[in-house]
Design an enzyme around this catalytic site. Structure first.
Site, mmCIF file in Angstrom:
data_model
loop_
_atom_site.group_PDB
_atom_site.id
_atom_site.type_symbol
_atom_site.label_atom_id
_atom_site.label_comp_id
_atom_site.label_asym_id
_atom_site.label_seq_id
_atom_site.Cartn_x
_atom_site.Cartn_y
_atom_site.Cartn_z
ATOM 1 N N SER A 6 -1.162 -7.431 -1.927
ATOM 2 C CA SER A 6 0.018 -7.665 -1.093
ATOM 3 C C SER A 6 0.567 -6.357 -0.529
ATOM 4 C CB SER A 6 1.098 -8.372 -1.911
ATOM 5 O OG SER A 6 0.647 -9.632 -2.314
ATOM 6 N N TYR A 7 0.599 -5.336 -1.344
ATOM 7 C CA TYR A 7 1.071 -4.024 -0.888
ATOM 8 C C TYR A 7 0.174 -3.509 0.239
ATOM 9 C CZ TYR A 7 2.454 0.886 -0.994
ATOM 10 O OH TYR A 7 2.902 2.127 -0.646
ATOM 11 N N GLY A 8 -1.130 -3.616 0.060
ATOM 12 C CA GLY A 8 -2.068 -3.168 1.089
ATOM 13 C C GLY A 8 -1.923 -3.946 2.383
#
Length: 132
Positions: A6-8
């Site tokens: 999700s961060y990526g």
């Protein structure tokens, strides 16, 4: 939910949106506004609340090398105010240095999807607001 994935995806979306906004501004001849994105570095944030026990321990070990919130803000302030970045738009920065965006961030169709989603979620049309 997978935190790192999700961060990526979030960072990729930031890059694609930055590139698309810079392109749109250039297309309408707006040269007085620049738009850039950045990664402030590893700073204390709420993202770590999703780490499991093993990764939480690893995160504790790297605390001494994390930036403070103040030092993490340096890149933002520097890129926004330094004369050396004047006129630069649609770029990505880390540690106050320009770095290449992910190649996927240059996919115009994906950028258009992100743009449309942003308009739907904010209920703001870029055409109505600024002719983009």
């Amino acid at each position: 939910y997978e935190m790192f994935t999700s961060y990526g995806h979030g960072k990729l979306g930031n890059q694609a949106f930055t590139i698309e906004l810079a392109r749109r501004l250039k297309e309408i001849g707006e040269n007085n506004v620049t738009v850039n994105g950045l990664n402030p570095g590893t700073i204390p944030s709420g993202i770590t609340r999703h780490l499991g026990l093993f990764l939480s321990f690893g995160h504790l070990l790297i605390q001494p090398i994390n930036k403070t919130v103040v030092s993490g803000a340096y890149t933002t302030i520097n890129v926004a105010t330094s004369a050396k970045f004047e006129g630069i738009s649609g770029k990505w920065f880390e540690h106050s240095a320009m770095v290449p965006c992910a190649s996927k961030a240059h996919d115009r169709q994906d950028a258009m999807k992100i743009w449309k989603l942003a308009e739907e979620l904010t209920k703001v049309s870029s055409i109505e607001v600024c002719g983009l």
